[in-house]
Each structure stands twice: as C-alpha cells, then as structure tokens.
Scaffold this motif. Structure first.
Motif, PDB file in Angstrom:
ATOM      1  N   LEU A 117      24.173  19.380   2.966  1.00  0.00           N
ATOM      2  CA  LEU A 117      24.369  18.683   4.127  1.00  0.00           C
ATOM      3  C   LEU A 117      25.673  18.082   4.223  1.00  0.00           C
ATOM      4  N   TRP A 118      26.044  17.531   3.215  1.00  0.00           N
ATOM      5  CA  TRP A 118      27.285  16.682   2.722  1.00  0.00           C
ATOM      6  C   TRP A 118      28.470  17.688   2.677  1.00  0.00           C
ATOM      7  N   LEU A 119      28.158  18.746   1.735  1.00  0.00           N
ATOM      8  CA  LEU A 119      29.192  19.991   1.693  1.00  0.00           C
ATOM      9  C   LEU A 119      29.601  20.398   2.682  1.00  0.00           C
ATOM     10  N   LYS A 120      28.696  20.789   3.800  1.00  0.00           N
ATOM     11  CA  LYS A 120      28.684  21.570   5.057  1.00  0.00           C
ATOM     12  C   LYS A 120      29.509  20.391   5.870  1.00  0.00           C
ATOM     13  N   GLY A 121      29.339  19.504   5.928  1.00  0.00           N
ATOM     14  CA  GLY A 121      30.284  18.501   6.623  1.00  0.00           C
ATOM     15  C   GLY A 121      31.597  18.147   6.154  1.00  0.00           C
ATOM     16  N   LYS A 122      31.829  18.570   4.835  1.00  0.00           N
ATOM     17  CA  LYS A 122      33.062  18.195   4.433  1.00  0.00           C
ATOM     18  C   LYS A 122      33.913  19.622   4.669  1.00  0.00           C
ATOM     19  N   LEU A 123      33.285  20.700   4.689  1.00  0.00           N
ATOM     20  CA  LEU A 123      33.992  22.003   4.783  1.00  0.00           C
ATOM     21  C   LEU A 123      34.365  22.017   6.358  1.00  0.00           C
ATOM     22  N   GLU A 124      33.483  21.579   7.269  1.00  0.00           N
ATOM     23  CA  GLU A 124      33.896  21.462   8.694  1.00  0.00           C
ATOM     24  C   GLU A 124      34.917  20.549   9.004  1.00  0.00           C
ATOM     25  N   GLU A 125      34.845  19.438   8.317  1.00  0.00           N
ATOM     26  CA  GLU A 125      36.244  18.420   8.530  1.00  0.00           C
ATOM     27  C   GLU A 125      37.391  18.891   7.964  1.00  0.00           C
TER      28      GLU A 125
END
Length: 426
Positions: free
Chosen positions: A142-150
């Motif tokens: 989830l953290w990785l997905k959030g960083k990619l979206e950011e």
C-alpha cells in the motif's frame, strides 16, 4: 519561462505509449475488460434478477467495443527511445524479474499478519547486486502504491487486491485467500516492473531491495502529517471547484472510463454467477457416481450398465472441474483486475482535474485581481507546465493501457472459449 515550458514538455513526452506491459501483442478485443481472487469465486454472488435490464444494455451498446485504432505517441528523448526499443521491439532484453512467493504468517500480541518473500533478479547498473530477497507485508505494498501515485499522479498505477474481503468470502487467512493475494501481489509488482516509467521509480527500487528496518526508516522520511493534510485540503478544494474547460479529449476519456466501469462490473458479476452455478452443478453431480455403484450391488441384471453410468458421471465431473478451474484461473482474475483498474482510472482523472482546477483558480484570481498579482504570472506559468506534463503523461499511458487491456481481455475470453470447446468435445 518559455524555455522552462519547452523543457517540461520534452520531459513529459519521454513516456512511451507502446505496449510495455510484458503481455503478448494482439489485436483489439471484441469488447472491453491479473489478479483476481479464487477466494472471490467462493463469495456469495449477488442476485442478478433485478439487474436483467443491465444485460440488455450490455448487448445493445457496442460503443465500447470499437477500439481498433491506436495512435501511440512516439517518444522523443534518448532514454525513452531506448525504453521503446527495449520494451517493444526486443522484449527478450527484459532486465528486471520479480517473484512473490512463500507467504508466512506472523502472530504478535497486537496483530496477526502475512508477509511474502520477494525475490528480484536484475542486470541493471543502478542496483548494487544482481539478486535481492526481502519480505513484505500488505501494508508495504500500500505504501509503494501511494508513493507511485504521489510521484506520478496521472500515470495509470496497477491496482492492488482489496485490503478487506467482502461478505460471504472465505476467512482472511484461509490458504486459498492467501494464495489468491500472493498471485495478485506478484502481478502488481511485475506490471510496475514492465512499465516504461514506473520501473525506474526510486521508491520501487527501495521496496525491492531494502531490508525491513531500512524500509521502515525510509517511510518515516516522507512528508509530515500537517503537510499531507494541507495537500488533501487543497485537493478537495480543487475538486469542489471543478474544471470549467476540460479538454475534449479528456471528456471523451472520462466518458470511456464511466462506460467501461459499468460494463466490466457487469461482466464480473455475470462471471461470478456462472462460476457459482457451475460449482453447484458439480457438487450435485459428483454425488451420483457413488449412488449408481451402490445401486449396482442390488441389481444383478444391471450391474454393468449402472457401473458404466457411474463411470460416465465420473468423467463428466472431471471435465466440469477442469472447466471450472479454467474459469477461476483464466477469466475471473483478469476481469476482476480490470474492475479495480476502472476505479484506479477514475482516481487518475480526478487527479488530472485537480491539477487543472488549481491552474484555473490562479487564472481567475489574476483576471479579477482577487489577490496580490505580483507573483501570479510566475505561478501560472509553472502550473501551465505542470498541467501540460500531466496531460501528456496521461495521454501516453492511456494508449498503452488501452492496448494492454484489449490484449488481456481478448486472451482471457479466447482461452475460455477453447476450454468450453474441449469440455463439450469430451
């Protein structure tokens, strides 16, 4: 200012639009659509009696089916040209291989969770070694997905499997559910690895290589709570204002997403209902073989006949089970992944609109002199560059995603058609 805008446009155009997902190339799908869930298959499927009108809409509206033409944007930067050649013309040169396996349960006094082993093999120079092995839990994904979206707000980030399971599904730590999630997480990471831009994201590299304590330390270096709250408030304010002059191509894209979401959700619902009915048929049929064997023991004149019938039923059970396996492995995961993609696409469009809404508000403020206008022209110039970069990134990634979607859905339904032909031949 004009030089900055030209440089920004050159950078944004570096995103290849060709099929870089590592999927086999193919023509367009007859209609639109992987990491679904065999656990999903055991869910109690909603009753569709009240949705029969949806089936009629699905059969009549063919506007989403005509997607044979593509106009991918050609990259202009040297790096993007290399990526284009590497990912399209010479797929054998893939240099990043990721495997997700060996789920392991962890029980603490506070919580119970599952970690997955991630093995990465690569020949890229920016990696310190050619092979890495780490363990990650769902929250890390989830953290990785959030960083990619950011970092890439208007790129189409692959979806993660749902965090929670819906009503009627198996227990959270059932073996089938864990295996289903493992496959979905494996697909998630490999879709990122095959993406011409996301694959070079620094947070992705850290996710694949850092030990647990290093990753935890890296997570703490992100923006603070107050900063994140400020970004959220601005985003909500922008979305509330709306976009007054969304370009026509993005209006068409948004209409496509809405229609696609409607149809893929319907396909998902129908597919699950078919699987549920197949499962009920199989469970009932497999009881008849033993019954005929018992019956033959009391009918001397019909022994051979009843045993032949029992053998026939047994072969039918095996054929039905194989077809169900094909449905659960070849079709349902692909369809459900694109249900999640439809939600992701809506989020991408909202983020694009938020960027444009921020520009529109500044232009409006300058027009009506609602605030100090000394710095507004510079801010507007930067926002214009930001909007242009966001639009170019989305347009390029959109063509790439759409082609991959068509290939995936076409392959899934073709495989199911072959399974059905084999079943009826047997």
């Amino acid at each position: 200012m004009e030089g900055e805008r030209r440089a920004s446009q050159a950078r944004s155009s570096g995103l290849p639009a060709g099929g870089a997902d590592g999927e086999s190339p193919g023509g367009s799908a007859p209609f639109p659509g992987s990491s679904g869930s065999s656990a999903l298959l055991q869910a109690e499927v909603l009753d569709l009696d009240e949705d029969e009108d949806d089936l009629e809409v699905f059969s009549k509206d063919a506007s989403l089916m005509d997607m044979n033409s593509f106009s991918p944007m050609m990259p202009t930067s040297p790096l993007s040209m290399i990526n284009q050649i590497k990912f399209e013309d010479e797929p054998d040169l893939k240099d990043l291989f990721i495997t997700v396996d060996e789920p392991e349960s962890h029980v603490t006094t506070i919580e119970t969770f599952i970690t997955y082993r991630i093995i990465t093999k690569t020949s890229r120079g920016e990696f310190d070694s050619s092979e890495f092995e780490v363990r990650r839990r769902y929250q890390d994904f989830l953290w990785l997905k959030g960083k990619l979206e950011e970092a890439h707000p208007t790129l189409i980030i692959p979806p993660l499997p749902e965090k929670f399971i819906v009503k009627g599904m198996v227990e959270r730590f059932n073996d089938d559910f864990i295996e289903t999630r493992r496959k979905a997480l494996h697909k998630f990471l490999n879709r990122i690895a095959d993406h011409p831009t996301l694959t070079f994201n620094e947070d992705f590299k850290i996710f694949l290589t850092a030990q647990a304590w290093e990753l935890s330390s890296h997570k703490k270096q992100g923006p603070g709570l107050l900063s994140r709250m400020g970004q959220t408030v601005r985003a909500v304010a922008s979305s509330m204002r709306g976009v007054k002059n969304r370009p026509e191509e993005f209006m068409e894209m948004n209409n496509f997403i809405e229609l696609f979401s409607q149809k893929i959700n319907l396909i998902d619902k129908i597919s699950q209902r078919i699987y549920k009915e197949e499962r009920e048929y199989f469970d009932e049929m497999k009881e008849y073989g033993p019954i005929h064997i018992l019956w033959s023991a009391s009918e001397e004149d019909l022994v051979d006949t009843l045993k032949d019938v029992a053998g026939c039923i047994d072969r039918c059970c095996k054929a039905t089970e194989k077809r169900m396996s094909g449905l659960s492995e070849a079709l349902l995961p692909v369809v459900h992944e694109y249900v999640l993609y439809s939600e992701m696409l809506m989020g991408v469009m909202k983020r694009r609109d938020q960027i444009q809404a921020e520009l529109d508000s500044k232009v409006e403020a300058l027009t009506y002199k609602k605030t100090d206008t000394d710095l507004l022209p510079e801010e507007i110039g930067k926002l214009e560059d930001k909007v242009e970069c966001a639009n170019n990134a989305l347009k390029a990634d959109w063509e790439r995603w759409k082609q991959n979607m068509q290939n995936d859905i076409k392959l899934a339904f073709t495989d199911m058609a072959e399974e059905n032909i084999n079943y009826y031949e047997q």
